[in-house]
Structures are given as C-alpha cells and as structure tokens.
Scaffold this motif. Structure first.
Motif, mmCIF file in Angstrom:
data_model
loop_
_atom_site.group_PDB
_atom_site.id
_atom_site.type_symbol
_atom_site.label_atom_id
_atom_site.label_comp_id
_atom_site.label_asym_id
_atom_site.label_seq_id
_atom_site.Cartn_x
_atom_site.Cartn_y
_atom_site.Cartn_z
ATOM 1 N N GLN A 38 -2.514 9.891 -1.558
ATOM 2 C CA GLN A 38 -2.750 8.820 -2.529
ATOM 3 C C GLN A 38 -1.808 7.640 -2.309
ATOM 4 O O GLN A 38 -2.228 6.474 -2.364
ATOM 5 N N GLN A 39 -0.535 7.918 -2.064
ATOM 6 C CA GLN A 39 0.421 6.836 -1.844
ATOM 7 C C GLN A 39 0.139 6.097 -0.544
ATOM 8 O O GLN A 39 0.274 4.867 -0.467
ATOM 9 N N SER A 42 -2.725 3.776 -1.206
ATOM 10 C CA SER A 42 -2.308 2.637 -2.027
ATOM 11 C C SER A 42 -1.568 1.600 -1.200
ATOM 12 O O SER A 42 -1.772 0.390 -1.366
ATOM 13 N N GLU A 45 -4.079 -0.215 1.144
ATOM 14 C CA GLU A 45 -4.901 -1.135 0.354
ATOM 15 C C GLU A 45 -4.127 -2.401 0.005
ATOM 16 O O GLU A 45 -4.661 -3.520 0.084
#
Length: 252
Positions: A38-39, A42, A45
């Motif tokens: 997830q990190q 992020s 992105e």
C-alpha cells in the motif's frame, strides 16, 4: 503532494529494534506485507502526479545483484525515477562469477529500452568485506544455514548499508534494492533493514528516503523470468556466496 515532502512516517506504523552488532537480525519485528504494498503504491501515485504537473523525476539509487533480478524492477521504476544502478556484491563467489554477472548486467542495460540512460556504479570487488560482514569467524555455524536465515540477513545489511552510504553521499532522493524480487529473499527483513538505514543516513530531514517494496508481488518475479527469456540472460544456479554454491553442489 510534492515528491520532496512525501515522507513515510515509519515510526507511527512499525517499531523496530536497533541493529546492534550482538543482536540477530532475525529478532527484528517485520512490517506487514500489505502495508508495504500500500505504501509503495501511494508513493508511486504521488510521484506520477508530480511528474504530470511538470516536476522532474526524482533520483533513485537502485541496488542490484544481477541482470535477471534487476530487469522487472527497472521496467517498473524507470517510469517515475531517474535511476542509477549500484552493483555492490562482495558476497558473490568466485570472482569469475561476480564478473560474469556484472558484465551481463552491463550488456543488458545497454539493450533494454526501459534502461536506456540509466547509470551504473560498480565499486571495487573485495570478498573479504563479505566475510567480515557476516562474521563467520565468530559464528561459523552460519556457513551451514539455508537461505533466508541469519547469514543472508547479515549479507543484506552489508550490501544495503554500502549502497545507502553512497546514496547519501551523492544526494539521491530515494534508494531501494532489487533483492526482494527473488522468492529466495526475505523481503520483510530487507524492508526492516532499509528503515533502520534511513534512520542512520537521513538526518534532520536530509538524505535519501528508503522505498519499502516487495518486487516479487503482482507477478514481479514472473515478469523477471519473461524478460530474462526474451533477452537470453544468464540465470545463475545459486544466490552468490560460496556457502550457497556448496549447498547447491551437495544437492547434485
């Protein structure tokens, strides 16, 4: 969000024991794999958005061990980073094998489109650094361990510390390693070490950020096999050190 201020607050997410010489790396608490993915997403992105808004790609020092393992990682990260490869692997035995992997990497990045323009740094080879780093003199039992155990963890630390020091000295924005693409490598330990090295080298808001990653996920390892086949890359039969070579030889 600016790439220059996009900072993961690791201390609020994980707690890590200090890497002390007399503490086994296997005792480090490990980050949840889902949080790592997830990190990573992020961060990528956020950088994509900054590039779309006209900002330049941030610089990344990518530690690599060979052409096959670096292939899919380069393909993915070259979209958002200005990459320099760092080939520091004193663990590889014998020297001829080290040179073969180095030369294969050099040839590969000259022919692989996503690697065009990527720099390559190759520190001098000194196998004694590996033996000192894993300290087999005082812990000879490490010679007989399979992969993903304490010997390998000390080897990760040795190579990543050297790479991080170079990244800090040369003002890179980010650093990470391609080691986690291999199913034979412990990505949780690799990330735990990276976080501790960030605390060592990123001082008062200055220094490279370590990128948490598990490059084998989402078919990353499979993609590395595909690229290796497309470019007919040499894929070694053992990780690199003399102890892994002996284990493979013993299996016949």
């Amino acid at each position: 969000m600016s790439i220059w201020t996009f900072i993961f607050d690791y201390d609020e997410i994980f707690y890590y024991a200090l890497l002390k010489k007399n503490v086994a790396l296997m005792e480090l608490p490990m980050p949840p794999i889902r949080s790592v993915v997830q990190q990573f997403d992020s961060l990528i992105e956020a950088i994509h958005k900054d590039i779309a808004n006209g900002k330049p790609k941030p610089t990344l020092l990518l530690h690599v061990c060979c052409g096959p393992c670096s292939s899919a990682v380069i393909e993915q990260l070259s979209q958002v980073f200005q990459i320099t490869l760092y080939y520091y692997n004193p663990n590889i035995y014998p020297r001829a094998e080290y040179e073969r992997r180095r030369d294969e990497l050099k040839a590969f990045i000259q022919s692989f489109p996503p690697a065009m323009g990527i720099g390559l740094v190759v520190p001098s080879y000194d196998s004694a650094e590996f033996y000192r780093g894993i300290d087999v003199e005082h812990t000879p039992q490490l010679k007989f361990q399979p992969e993903k155990q304490e010997r390998c963890r000390r080897c990760y630390l040795l190579r990543m510390d050297k790479a991080y020091e170079y990244a800090a000295d040369h003002n890179f924005d980010y650093i990470t390693t391609a080691l986690s693409i291999s199913p034979h490598k412990d990505s949780q330990v690799i990330n735990a070490i990276g976080v501790q090295l960030q605390k060592k080298y990123r001082i008062e808001g200055h220094g490279p950020h370590f990128i948490l990653a598990d490059f084998k996920k989402r078919n990353g390892f499979k993609r590395s096999l595909e690229i290796s086949g497309e470019y007919d890359l040499y894929r070694q039969e053992y990780c690199g050190c003399v102890y892994s070579m002996e284990r493979i030889s013993a299996k016949g």
